[in-house]
Design a protein around this motif. Structure first.
Motif, PDB file in Angstrom:
ATOM      1  N   LEU A  63      49.164  17.035  50.741  1.00 57.54           N
ATOM      2  CA  LEU A  63      48.439  15.910  50.165  1.00 57.54           C
ATOM      3  C   LEU A  63      48.086  16.269  48.729  1.00 57.54           C
ATOM      4  O   LEU A  63      47.598  17.366  48.458  1.00 57.54           O
ATOM      5  CB  LEU A  63      47.138  15.660  50.935  1.00 57.54           C
ATOM      6  CG  LEU A  63      47.235  14.937  52.253  1.00 57.54           C
ATOM      7  CD1 LEU A  63      45.876  14.914  52.932  1.00 57.54           C
ATOM      8  CD2 LEU A  63      47.748  13.528  52.077  1.00 57.54           C
ATOM      9  N   THR A  64      48.332  15.341  47.816  1.00 53.15           N
ATOM     10  CA  THR A  64      47.918  15.546  46.433  1.00 53.15           C
ATOM     11  C   THR A  64      46.426  15.224  46.320  1.00 53.15           C
ATOM     12  O   THR A  64      45.801  14.738  47.280  1.00 53.15           O
ATOM     13  CB  THR A  64      48.704  14.618  45.498  1.00 53.15           C
ATOM     14  OG1 THR A  64      48.374  13.260  45.822  1.00 53.15           O
ATOM     15  CG2 THR A  64      50.210  14.862  45.606  1.00 53.15           C
ATOM     16  N   GLU A  65      45.860  15.471  45.151  1.00 53.00           N
ATOM     17  CA  GLU A  65      44.453  15.104  44.928  1.00 53.00           C
ATOM     18  C   GLU A  65      44.246  13.609  45.140  1.00 53.00           C
ATOM     19  O   GLU A  65      43.259  13.188  45.751  1.00 53.00           O
ATOM     20  CB  GLU A  65      44.002  15.525  43.526  1.00 53.00           C
ATOM     21  CG  GLU A  65      43.873  17.024  43.353  1.00 53.00           C
ATOM     22  CD  GLU A  65      42.856  17.650  44.306  1.00 53.00           C
ATOM     23  OE1 GLU A  65      41.775  17.071  44.523  1.00 53.00           O
ATOM     24  OE2 GLU A  65      43.166  18.729  44.863  1.00 53.00           O
ATOM     25  N   ASP A  66      45.202  12.785  44.659  1.00 50.66           N
ATOM     26  CA  ASP A  66      45.106  11.331  44.875  1.00 50.66           C
ATOM     27  C   ASP A  66      45.198  11.001  46.365  1.00 50.66           C
ATOM     28  O   ASP A  66      44.509  10.105  46.854  1.00 50.66           O
ATOM     29  CB  ASP A  66      46.204  10.591  44.113  1.00 50.66           C
ATOM     30  CG  ASP A  66      45.970  10.551  42.613  1.00 50.66           C
ATOM     31  OD1 ASP A  66      44.841  10.873  42.168  1.00 50.66           O
ATOM     32  OD2 ASP A  66      46.918  10.194  41.885  1.00 50.66           O
ATOM     33  N   GLY A  67      46.063  11.712  47.081  1.00 51.87           N
ATOM     34  CA  GLY A  67      46.185  11.492  48.524  1.00 51.87           C
ATOM     35  C   GLY A  67      44.905  11.847  49.254  1.00 51.87           C
ATOM     36  O   GLY A  67      44.460  11.113  50.145  1.00 51.87           O
ATOM     37  N   LEU A  68      44.306  12.970  48.880  1.00 48.73           N
ATOM     38  CA  LEU A  68      43.031  13.376  49.486  1.00 48.73           C
ATOM     39  C   LEU A  68      41.934  12.369  49.181  1.00 48.73           C
ATOM     40  O   LEU A  68      41.134  12.019  50.063  1.00 48.73           O
ATOM     41  CB  LEU A  68      42.623  14.762  48.991  1.00 48.73           C
ATOM     42  CG  LEU A  68      43.379  15.935  49.601  1.00 48.73           C
ATOM     43  CD1 LEU A  68      43.134  17.206  48.789  1.00 48.73           C
ATOM     44  CD2 LEU A  68      42.955  16.136  51.045  1.00 48.73           C
ATOM     45  N   ALA A  69      41.899  11.879  47.948  1.00 53.48           N
ATOM     46  CA  ALA A  69      40.872  10.907  47.562  1.00 53.48           C
ATOM     47  C   ALA A  69      41.037   9.605  48.342  1.00 53.48           C
ATOM     48  O   ALA A  69      40.052   9.016  48.817  1.00 53.48           O
ATOM     49  CB  ALA A  69      40.934  10.658  46.057  1.00 53.48           C
ATOM     50  N   LEU A  70      42.279   9.152  48.484  1.00 58.80           N
ATOM     51  CA  LEU A  70      42.534   7.927  49.241  1.00 58.80           C
ATOM     52  C   LEU A  70      42.155   8.114  50.707  1.00 58.80           C
ATOM     53  O   LEU A  70      41.530   7.238  51.320  1.00 58.80           O
ATOM     54  CB  LEU A  70      44.004   7.515  49.117  1.00 58.80           C
ATOM     55  CG  LEU A  70      44.394   6.241  49.854  1.00 58.80           C
ATOM     56  CD1 LEU A  70      43.614   5.046  49.331  1.00 58.80           C
ATOM     57  CD2 LEU A  70      45.893   5.996  49.710  1.00 58.80           C
ATOM     58  N   LEU A  71      42.509   9.248  51.261  1.00 57.01           N
ATOM     59  CA  LEU A  71      42.167   9.544  52.653  1.00 57.01           C
ATOM     60  C   LEU A  71      40.648   9.541  52.839  1.00 57.01           C
ATOM     61  O   LEU A  71      40.137   9.001  53.822  1.00 57.01           O
ATOM     62  CB  LEU A  71      42.763  10.890  53.048  1.00 57.01           C
ATOM     63  CG  LEU A  71      42.963  11.170  54.521  1.00 57.01           C
ATOM     64  CD1 LEU A  71      43.798  10.106  55.205  1.00 57.01           C
ATOM     65  CD2 LEU A  71      43.589  12.531  54.708  1.00 57.01           C
ATOM     66  N   ALA A  72      39.924  10.111  51.879  1.00 56.75           N
ATOM     67  CA  ALA A  72      38.459  10.152  51.957  1.00 56.75           C
ATOM     68  C   ALA A  72      37.866   8.741  51.905  1.00 56.75           C
ATOM     69  O   ALA A  72      36.902   8.444  52.621  1.00 56.75           O
ATOM     70  CB  ALA A  72      37.894  11.008  50.825  1.00 56.75           C
ATOM     71  N   ARG A  73      38.453   7.856  51.104  1.00 65.62           N
ATOM     72  CA  ARG A  73      37.950   6.469  51.035  1.00 65.62           C
ATOM     73  C   ARG A  73      38.304   5.690  52.296  1.00 65.62           C
ATOM     74  O   ARG A  73      37.544   4.830  52.740  1.00 65.62           O
ATOM     75  CB  ARG A  73      38.510   5.761  49.805  1.00 65.62           C
ATOM     76  CG  ARG A  73      37.946   6.261  48.502  1.00 65.62           C
ATOM     77  CD  ARG A  73      38.255   5.347  47.306  1.00 65.62           C
ATOM     78  NE  ARG A  73      39.594   4.801  47.243  1.00 65.62           N
ATOM     79  CZ  ARG A  73      40.649   5.413  46.682  1.00 65.62           C
ATOM     80  NH1 ARG A  73      40.512   6.612  46.146  1.00 65.62           N
ATOM     81  NH2 ARG A  73      41.824   4.819  46.655  1.00 65.62           N
ATOM     82  N   ALA A  74      39.468   5.965  52.872  1.00 67.10           N
ATOM     83  CA  ALA A  74      39.938   5.209  54.039  1.00 67.10           C
ATOM     84  C   ALA A  74      39.309   5.692  55.344  1.00 67.10           C
ATOM     85  O   ALA A  74      39.229   4.929  56.309  1.00 67.10           O
ATOM     86  CB  ALA A  74      41.466   5.285  54.128  1.00 67.10           C
ATOM     87  N   PHE A  75      38.866   6.939  55.390  1.00 62.63           N
ATOM     88  CA  PHE A  75      38.353   7.495  56.642  1.00 62.63           C
ATOM     89  C   PHE A  75      37.188   6.701  57.237  1.00 62.63           C
ATOM     90  O   PHE A  75      37.192   6.419  58.445  1.00 62.63           O
ATOM     91  CB  PHE A  75      37.973   8.968  56.471  1.00 62.63           C
ATOM     92  CG  PHE A  75      37.493   9.603  57.744  1.00 62.63           C
ATOM     93  CD1 PHE A  75      38.364   9.840  58.795  1.00 62.63           C
ATOM     94  CD2 PHE A  75      36.155   9.938  57.907  1.00 62.63           C
ATOM     95  CE1 PHE A  75      37.922  10.410  59.981  1.00 62.63           C
ATOM     96  CE2 PHE A  75      35.704  10.510  59.087  1.00 62.63           C
ATOM     97  CZ  PHE A  75      36.586  10.742  60.122  1.00 62.63           C
ATOM     98  N   PRO A  76      36.177   6.287  56.450  1.00 65.71           N
ATOM     99  CA  PRO A  76      35.099   5.483  57.053  1.00 65.71           C
ATOM    100  C   PRO A  76      35.595   4.167  57.654  1.00 65.71           C
ATOM    101  O   PRO A  76      35.064   3.686  58.657  1.00 65.71           O
ATOM    102  CB  PRO A  76      34.131   5.227  55.884  1.00 65.71           C
ATOM    103  CG  PRO A  76      34.424   6.304  54.897  1.00 65.71           C
ATOM    104  CD  PRO A  76      35.890   6.615  55.052  1.00 65.71           C
TER     105      PRO A  76
END
Length: 163
Positions: A112-125
């Motif tokens: 996961l790139t930094e953008d991928g991690l950030a998107l995952l963090a926003r989508a998780f909730p």
């Protein structure tokens, strides 16, 4: 419909069998449930421009160390060709990086790139809320038992040893 029409003997499979399959077929009902659940998650992830399958793929890469393609394909129950096709749009969006394994140049590691991690963090909730909502629909049963049963059903059958 008369009883005679209902069970016409000139049919190789009586209509009563069709109704029995409709009402009891695990395959039919698991597939219907899977499509319905996927649509619910697809709707929930639409603001992130993600499908439920893409979210699952991104989440499968959220590990302490980059996994090999084979490990991710096995987890997601897909072949490597399908995994590669599913990775391409995520890679184009800069959410995933595919790199050669430094220990074996033939292998590929997924990160996961930094953008991928950030998107995952926003989508998780959003995933958490959708998951809770769906679990609420099976509240009259045990959602943990349902999950355990589905996991059991998704395991490859063990091959019998030839004698």
């Amino acid at each position: 419909m008369s009883k005679k029409d209902f069970n016409r003997s000139d049919r190789p499979v009586p209509f009563a069998d069709t109704l029995m399959v409709r009402d009891s077929c695990l395959c039919l009902h698991v597939r219907r449930a899977a499509r319905t659940i996927a649509r619910r998650f697809d709707d929930a992830f639409r603001p992130f421009d993600l499908t439920s399958g893409q979210y699952s793929l991104l989440m499968s890469l959220n590990r302490p160390y980059p996994p090999h393609m084979k490990d991710v394909a096995d987890l997601l129950a897909m072949d490597r060709t399908t995994l590669t096709a599913n990775l391409k749009p995520l890679e184009r969006r800069g959410l995933v990086a595919i790199n050669p394994d430094p220990k074996d140049k033939r292998g590929r590691l997924l990160t996961l790139t930094e953008d991928g991690l950030a998107l995952l963090a926003r989508a998780f909730p959003v995933w958490e809320k959708t998951q809770r909502d769906l679990e609420g629909l099976v509240a009259h049963s045990d959602p943990k038992q349902l999950l355990a049963d589905l996991i059991s059903l998704s395991q490859e059958p063990k091959q019998e040893l030839e004698k």
